[in-house]
Design a protein around this motif. Structure first.
Motif, PDB file in Angstrom:
ATOM      1  N   MET A 171       0.838  -1.194   0.000  1.00 14.10           N
ATOM      2  CA  MET A 171       0.000   0.000   0.000  1.00 14.10           C
ATOM      3  C   MET A 171       0.871   1.242   0.000  1.00 14.10           C
ATOM      4  O   MET A 171       0.722   2.135  -0.810  1.00 14.10           O
ATOM      5  N   ALA A 172       1.844   1.230   0.904  1.00 15.05           N
ATOM      6  CA  ALA A 172       2.702   2.404   1.009  1.00 15.05           C
ATOM      7  C   ALA A 172       3.431   2.640  -0.304  1.00 15.05           C
ATOM      8  O   ALA A 172       3.537   3.771  -0.761  1.00 15.05           O
ATOM      9  N   ARG A 203       2.708   1.871  -3.492  1.00 17.32           N
ATOM     10  CA  ARG A 203       2.005   2.416  -4.626  1.00 17.32           C
ATOM     11  C   ARG A 203       1.619   3.867  -4.399  1.00 17.32           C
ATOM     12  O   ARG A 203       1.784   4.706  -5.238  1.00 17.32           O
ATOM     13  N   SER A 204       1.091   4.159  -3.203  1.00 17.52           N
ATOM     14  CA  SER A 204       0.618   5.521  -3.043  1.00 17.52           C
ATOM     15  C   SER A 204       1.783   6.494  -3.081  1.00 17.52           C
ATOM     16  O   SER A 204       1.637   7.596  -3.587  1.00 17.52           O
ATOM     17  N   ILE A 233       4.244   6.267  -4.959  1.00 12.86           N
ATOM     18  CA  ILE A 233       4.509   6.503  -6.378  1.00 12.86           C
ATOM     19  C   ILE A 233       3.499   7.464  -6.964  1.00 12.86           C
ATOM     20  O   ILE A 233       3.835   8.396  -7.690  1.00 12.86           O
ATOM     21  N   LEU A 234       2.254   7.251  -6.582  1.00 11.87           N
ATOM     22  CA  LEU A 234       1.229   8.149  -7.111  1.00 11.87           C
ATOM     23  C   LEU A 234       1.452   9.575  -6.607  1.00 11.87           C
ATOM     24  O   LEU A 234       1.237  10.538  -7.331  1.00 11.87           O
ATOM     25  N   PHE A 235       1.904   9.674  -5.344  1.00  8.32           N
ATOM     26  CA  PHE A 235       2.187  11.017  -4.828  1.00  8.32           C
ATOM     27  C   PHE A 235       3.263  11.686  -5.657  1.00  8.32           C
ATOM     28  O   PHE A 235       3.179  12.853  -6.003  1.00  8.32           O
ATOM     29  N   LYS A 236       4.284  10.885  -6.008  1.00  9.82           N
ATOM     30  CA  LYS A 236       5.364  11.456  -6.810  1.00  9.82           C
ATOM     31  C   LYS A 236       4.852  11.899  -8.183  1.00  9.82           C
ATOM     32  O   LYS A 236       5.266  12.903  -8.720  1.00  9.82           O
ATOM     33  N   PHE A 237       3.941  11.086  -8.713  1.00 13.48           N
ATOM     34  CA  PHE A 237       3.277  11.463  -9.959  1.00 13.48           C
ATOM     35  C   PHE A 237       2.712  12.861  -9.881  1.00 13.48           C
ATOM     36  O   PHE A 237       2.925  13.712 -10.711  1.00 13.48           O
ATOM     37  N   LEU A 238       1.936  13.019  -8.812  1.00 18.35           N
ATOM     38  CA  LEU A 238       1.207  14.268  -8.648  1.00 18.35           C
ATOM     39  C   LEU A 238       2.210  15.413  -8.518  1.00 18.35           C
ATOM     40  O   LEU A 238       2.052  16.465  -9.138  1.00 18.35           O
ATOM     41  N   LEU A 291       5.170  15.487  -9.665  1.00 16.92           N
ATOM     42  CA  LEU A 291       5.790  15.701 -10.963  1.00 16.92           C
ATOM     43  C   LEU A 291       4.876  16.526 -11.857  1.00 16.92           C
ATOM     44  O   LEU A 291       5.301  17.453 -12.547  1.00 16.92           O
ATOM     45  N   LEU A 292       3.601  16.165 -11.821  1.00 20.47           N
ATOM     46  CA  LEU A 292       2.639  16.862 -12.678  1.00 20.47           C
ATOM     47  C   LEU A 292       2.589  18.332 -12.298  1.00 20.47           C
ATOM     48  O   LEU A 292       2.542  19.219 -13.145  1.00 20.47           O
ATOM     49  N   MET A 293       2.624  18.583 -10.987  1.00 17.55           N
ATOM     50  CA  MET A 293       2.552  19.965 -10.549  1.00 17.55           C
ATOM     51  C   MET A 293       3.787  20.729 -10.985  1.00 17.55           C
ATOM     52  O   MET A 293       3.706  21.853 -11.456  1.00 17.55           O
ATOM     53  N   ALA A 339      -3.480  -5.516   2.309  1.00 14.86           N
ATOM     54  CA  ALA A 339      -3.559  -4.169   1.756  1.00 14.86           C
ATOM     55  C   ALA A 339      -2.435  -3.904   0.778  1.00 14.86           C
ATOM     56  O   ALA A 339      -2.547  -3.078  -0.104  1.00 14.86           O
ATOM     57  N   ASP A 340      -1.348  -4.640   0.951  1.00 18.21           N
ATOM     58  CA  ASP A 340      -0.212  -4.385   0.088  1.00 18.21           C
ATOM     59  C   ASP A 340      -0.372  -5.025  -1.292  1.00 18.21           C
ATOM     60  O   ASP A 340       0.522  -4.985  -2.113  1.00 18.21           O
ATOM     61  N   LEU A 345       9.055   3.831 -10.708  1.00 13.03           N
ATOM     62  CA  LEU A 345       8.598   5.192 -10.922  1.00 13.03           C
ATOM     63  C   LEU A 345       8.914   5.634 -12.336  1.00 13.03           C
ATOM     64  O   LEU A 345       8.113   6.287 -12.994  1.00 13.03           O
ATOM     65  N   THR A 375      -6.679   0.892  -2.183  1.00 14.89           N
ATOM     66  CA  THR A 375      -6.010   1.199  -0.917  1.00 14.89           C
ATOM     67  C   THR A 375      -6.353   2.626  -0.514  1.00 14.89           C
ATOM     68  O   THR A 375      -6.739   3.434  -1.353  1.00 14.89           O
ATOM     69  N   VAL A 385      -5.161   9.721  -3.730  1.00 12.20           N
ATOM     70  CA  VAL A 385      -4.318  10.357  -4.732  1.00 12.20           C
ATOM     71  C   VAL A 385      -4.984  10.286  -6.111  1.00 12.20           C
ATOM     72  O   VAL A 385      -5.024  11.275  -6.856  1.00 12.20           O
TER      73      VAL A 385
END
Lengths: 311, 356, 374
Positions: free
Chosen positions: B1-2, B4-5, B7-12, B14-16, C6-7, C29, C304, C310
């Motif tokens: 869980m940690a 993927r999110s 990574i998505l945070f980094k996406f965001l 990056l987009l910004m 969850a993972d 990434l 998740t 996000v």
């Protein structure tokens, strides 16, 4: 109420059902192939609308059969993105499917927007004439309703036979089913899972495009944005209702078309019933069929899951 | 869980970053103030919908051509109520002088925004029908008479039809659609009380195939004439009527291209003169309520511009003289009947009644 | 234990085996960035071919999503309902159920909220607001009840039944807003204004950032609590391996019905938020496409807590930015849809080695052709 006792009322409804079913038959048969192989193609609406626009833009200056074919190819082109993203790059099928639907609607809307002058001529084709089956179409009442249709309808019925054969009698068809049920087991027996899924998805793109083309060239003849009006999603309903059987999909498409036409027709019989209630009829019938058939229906077990081969 | 999110945070992120870079690079082309009036038009459909949206687009285009000193921006396909407020607000904050919200979907957002942007003039459509709507020093209201888009068609149909059954095709069963159908029936019955009617609805404004099928069903049930009250969907009605050789008239916009053989006439909306009037009012500061105060629907001082045949905002298109379909009377006679109706309305001798 | 589940990957609402785990490719990434960059470049080329400046267009998009307090409010007020639907859908997904009916449940929730609010029209806000929220949630739940019972009792496919109920909801709201719920003078479908005492206030004036947005955080916290609770874990287990779960005494019917009802309640809550907060009236399009995009958000976010949040923010930004691109750059809605779809497709890709292998394959082919020619 007396209209309900007239044979013409029912023959008109049957004929309407067949016309409305025609695009659904193409689209749902294609999607049945994909889903049997385990690919949940929510981009069907996108394939249909891009097929509709392309077929018109080619058929207008050239001929309808050529436009029809190009419509199928356009659907296949969009489906190749599904292949690339979901099958080859393992992106989630639901996400990509929705993305392709938006992409298809956006692309067609944009092309139409940019290629049409306000007040100028839109691209247009005239509708095909009916081809009557000799003798049979002379049967009183139902003859013309069942046996007098455009070649798009006849071709779709031919397709059902071919597709039924391919699905259950060819190696591809059987491998597709195996891949959709248990890709690991299929792969263990030497089936190239990704190749089979790719082929099934491209078939669904092609037939989805043909469905859109049949809608355009067979019963509309001129483009408007959002023209397919969720018929791609209705094809999904038809497939599940038919428990992933090719023949079932064809019958399901007709049943859906019939009740849709019936809803239109009953407006003049039950004047006081709101139109929304009549329009709900085909969906209600679908729910009933779904409930009854749930006893023996079995979803392909691998549906919607990506297969990642062992490297 | 940690994983993927993050990574998505980094996406965001990056987009910004990308966006900030892009924002820094792109410079806003603020047009220099050359005295031109800045006008924005919001449409619920596409500008080439051959219908309601196209009417406004053409009206603005023609008005601008005649005026010569107007800059325009047109925003299409804003039909989702979630989108209409931010779109209007964006225009208002870009300091447009006049914003034309061509559709009932813009009434609520204009009501919410006008006070915040007192220097921007807003024209809304159909506010008079929405309880509690107000006009103000910078808000006015416009609406066409829906019955004017149907009544002439009814006169035409009653004169043209060979037989006694007329089929009416609509989009969704909205109130204004039902009103149009009733006005159509009233008109046709005023010519020939023996007529009877069949009615069908495609269920939406986009499902052309459904409209085609509804039309076919009406023809199969005996319709000898088709009136389609909708817009884009009337393509389906026209194709089907053409294939069956049944005459046709249309509520919003011509279907002459689709069915040159059977299409007879249509009604359209003409916005040019009203828009020229608005340009003038904005320039001279006379736009909005006379006293500059807020006035609600029903109050004296509510500024409402009605449109109809009487002020040429609804036009009855000339009869398609190239039509080859059989009609009960000649095409010339049909034209004469329509001319007579329009003349009597323009002369103030007759007003099309609102049905019901 | 809950964390192990969850993972999981977002595709693994289905059973996974150790072999699956072993061959799962690593997410990097760089791939994801590469995919999004490719999408941006393709979108840029399309913009360029359409005679637009891609940089101005993209900057208008970012500006419209984050550039001002109003823009941020738009992004948040669009992201919140997506996140809530996403969480509700995620609960079902984790139990192995694919419900695509959130769209209809949002519609039902909006109707429920409006009717409740009208009933409490003269009550104090402290009563009217929670009552309407509850009304919305209950209507959303009611809208999924039949599909849930059909699935539990007769094993009726929930993908289809929830889709059918979405269709019924669309027809129902059209009927209601054309007839009993319509103000007598209105000629297009819409309700009376939402009762004043039930309206959610604004957090920041001059924006549409209303207090309902905070419901997304509340639901997010509840979601985290749920997946860490014993019951949430048992539902996850059912989603992973139903027969094992049943042999451990977990009731199949209970899992199916409860998780679908939870998803219905959250979607219904969104209907309330849109009616009482954002739009303050009920329209036919009250649900926009929240139900469908909420599903996409649930998948994209891997079911998740953080992922859904996000993904919802991304989507909110994409939508508010896409609209701003239209209004400030004059880009047609259809072109803006294309750009948004491309970005969505870009975000959907998460595996690197395949892209690299693919590029290598293409390169190899080119080299081959070159060699043959030589």
């Amino acid at each position: 109420m007396s209209q309900l006792l007239e044979a013409t009322f029912w023959s008109a409804t049957v004929a309407g059902g067949m016309r409305l079913a025609t695009p659904l038959i193409y689209a749902s048969i294609g999607e049945t192939f994909a889903q049997r192989a385990g690919v949940l193609n929510l981009g069907l609406e996108g394939y249909m609308i891009i097929g509709a626009l392309s077929s018109l833009y080619v058929a207008d200056p050239t001929s309808a059969p050529l436009g029809f074919l190009v419509g199928g190819l356009a659907g296949m082109a969009l489906a190749s993105l599904m292949v690339l993203l979901s099958i080859r790059l393992f992106a989630n099928q639901v996400v990509v499917g929705f993305g392709l639907t938006i992409l298809g609607i956006g692309t067609t809307g944009y092309i139409f927007h940019e290629t049409t002058d306000v007040g100028g001529r839109d691209r247009q084709v005239s509708l095909p004439s009916e081809i009557d089956i000799p003798l049979l179409s002379d049967i009183p009442w139902l003859g013309d309703a069942v046996f007098g249709h455009s070649w798009y309808t006849w071709l779709s019925l031919g397709l059902v036979i071919v597709a039924g054969f391919v699905a259950s009698r060819t190696i591809f068809g059987l491998q597709a089913k195996a891949v959709g049920e248990d890709p690991d087991a299929a792969a263990a027996k030497g089936v190239d899972v990704l190749r089979i899924r790719t082929q099934a998805t491209l078939i669904s793109g092609f037939l989805g495009g043909l469905g859109g083309a049949a809608l355009m060239l067979g019963s509309v003849g001129r483009f408007q944005p959002y023209l397919t009006a969720n018929r791609g999603f209705i094809a999904l309903i038809v497939i599940i209702m038919a428990s992933w059987s090719i023949w079932g999909a064809a019958v399901g498409a007709f049943v859906f078309g019939f009740f849709e036409a019936l809803g239109f027709n009953l407006n003049n019989v039950f004047v006081d019933v709101p139109i929304e209630g009549l329009n709900a009829i085909p969906f209600f019938v679908a729910l009933v069929i779904l409930t009854v058939s749930a006893r023996w229906a079995r979803m392909p077990r691998g549906l919607g899951q990506n297969y990642v081969p062992t490297v | 869980m940690a994983r993927r999110s993050s990574i998505l945070f980094k996406f965001l992120a990056l987009l910004m970053v990308f966006g900030l870079v892009a924002a820094a690079c792109g410079n806003d082309d603020d047009s220099e103030d050359d005295g031109a009036l800045k006008v924005a038009l919001l449409l619920p459909g596409v500008r080439n919908d051959n219908s309601f949206s196209q009417a406004a687009y053409e009206g603005l285009r023609d008005a601008v051509a005649e005026d010569g000193n107007v800059e325009t921006e047109v925003l299409e396909e804003i039909i989702d109520p979630t989108d209409s407020l931010p779109a209007l607000r964006d225009f208002a904050s870009q300091e447009f002088d006049l914003i034309l919200g061509h559709g009932i979907e813009y009434v609520d957002p204009i009501q919410q925004l006008y006070a915040e942007f007192p220097d921007v003039a807003f024209s809304m459509t159909g506010g008079i029908l929405v309880p509690g709507s107000v006009t103000a020093g910078n808000v006015v209201d416009w609406l066409y008479n829906v019955q004017d888009m149907a009544y002439p068609n009814g006169i035409l149909a009653a004169k043209a039809v060979i037989g006694e059954t007329i089929g009416i095709v609509g989009g969704p069963e909205f109130d204004f659609v039902k009103t149009m159908h009733q006005s159509f029936r009233d008109a046709a019955l005023s010519v020939n009380p023996d007529l009877n009617f069949l009615e069908g609805f495609a269920g939406s404004f986009v499902d052309v195939q459904a409209a085609a099928e509804v039309t076919q069903q009406l023809i199969d049930q005996g319709a000898d004439f088709i009136y389609c009250s909708g817009d884009g969907i009337c393509i389906g009605a026209a194709q089907t009527a053409s294939a069956a050789g049944i005459p046709l008239s249309v509520g919003f916009g011509s279907q002459e291209q689709t069915a040159p053989d059977v299409y007879l006439a249509a009604t359209v909306i003409r916005m040019k003169d009203l828009y020229l009037d608005f340009f003038n009012q904005v320039r001279t500061g006379t736009f909005g309520t006379a006293d500059g105060e807020v006035h609600a629907v029903g109050e004296e001082g509510y500024v409402f511009y009605p449109g109809g045949i009487f002020n040429a905002q609804v036009e009855v298109l000339p009869v398609n003289m190239a039509a080859t379909v059989d009609t009960a009377v000649g095409l010339d006679e049909l034209q004469a009947a329509l001319d007579e109706l329009v003349a009597s309305i323009e002369a103030g001798e007759f007003a099309i009644p609102f049905p019901g | 234990m809950a964390d192990v589940v969850a993972d999981g990957d977002l595709d693994d609402v289905r059973p996974t085996t150790p072999a699956d785990e072993e061959r799962r490719l690593t997410t990097s990434l760089s791939t994801s960035v590469l995919a999004v960059l490719i999408a941006l470049v393709i979108g840029g080329l399309i913009l360029l071919m359409s005679g637009e400046n891609p940089l101005t267009a993209y900057s208008a998009m970012v500006d419209g999503a984050f550039g001002s307090s109003f823009a941020l409010g738009e992004t948040l007020s669009r992201a919140a309902p997506l996140a809530i639907v996403g969480y509700g859908t995620a609960v079902a997904l984790r139990a192995g159920l694919i419900t695509i009916g959130a769209q209809g449940q949002v519609v039902a929730g909006a109707i429920g909220a409006l009717l409740t609010a009208q009933f409490f029209e003269n009550a104090p806000s402290a009563v009217a607001i929670p009552a309407a929220a509850l009304g919305g949630a209950l209507f959303g739940m009611a809208w999924v009840l039949i599909p849930a019972l059909l699935r539990a009792r007769f094993n009726v496919n929930e993908i289809l039944s929830t889709l059918l109920f979405t269709e019924f909801a669309a027809l129902l709201i059209e009927y209601l807003l054309n007839n009993p719920l319509k103000p007598p003078t209105a000629i297009t479908p819409q309700s009376e204004p939402y009762p004043k005492n039930g309206i959610l206030g604004l957090v920041v004036d001059g924006t549409r950032f209303h207090f309902g947005v905070f419901a997304a955080f509340a639901i997010g916290i509840a979601f985290v609590w749920w997946i860490r609770s014993d019951r949430g874990f048992s539902y996850d287990l059912y989603g992973e391996n139903p027969s094992l779960a049943q042999s451990l005494g977990i009731s199949s019917n209970r899992v199916i019905i409860n998780s679908l009802l939870i998803s219905g309640a959250t979607a219904g809550l969104v209907g309330w938020m849109q009616a009482a907060g954002l739009l303050q009236r009920v329209y036919v399009q009250i649900a926009s496409d929240i139900g469908f995009f909420g599903l996409v958000v649930a998948f994209l976010g891997g079911a998740t807590a953080g992922g859904v949040l996000v993904a919802a923010l991304l989507f909110g930004a994409l939508q508010s930015g896409g609209l701003a691109m239209q209004s400030s750059e004059g880009i047609p809605a259809s072109l803006s849809d294309i750009i948004q779809a491309l970005l969505l497709l870009g975000f959907s890709i998460r595996y690197a080695p395949q892209i690299i292998r693919l590029t290598r394959g293409v390169m190899a082919n080119f080299t081959l052709i070159g060699k043959r020619r030589a």
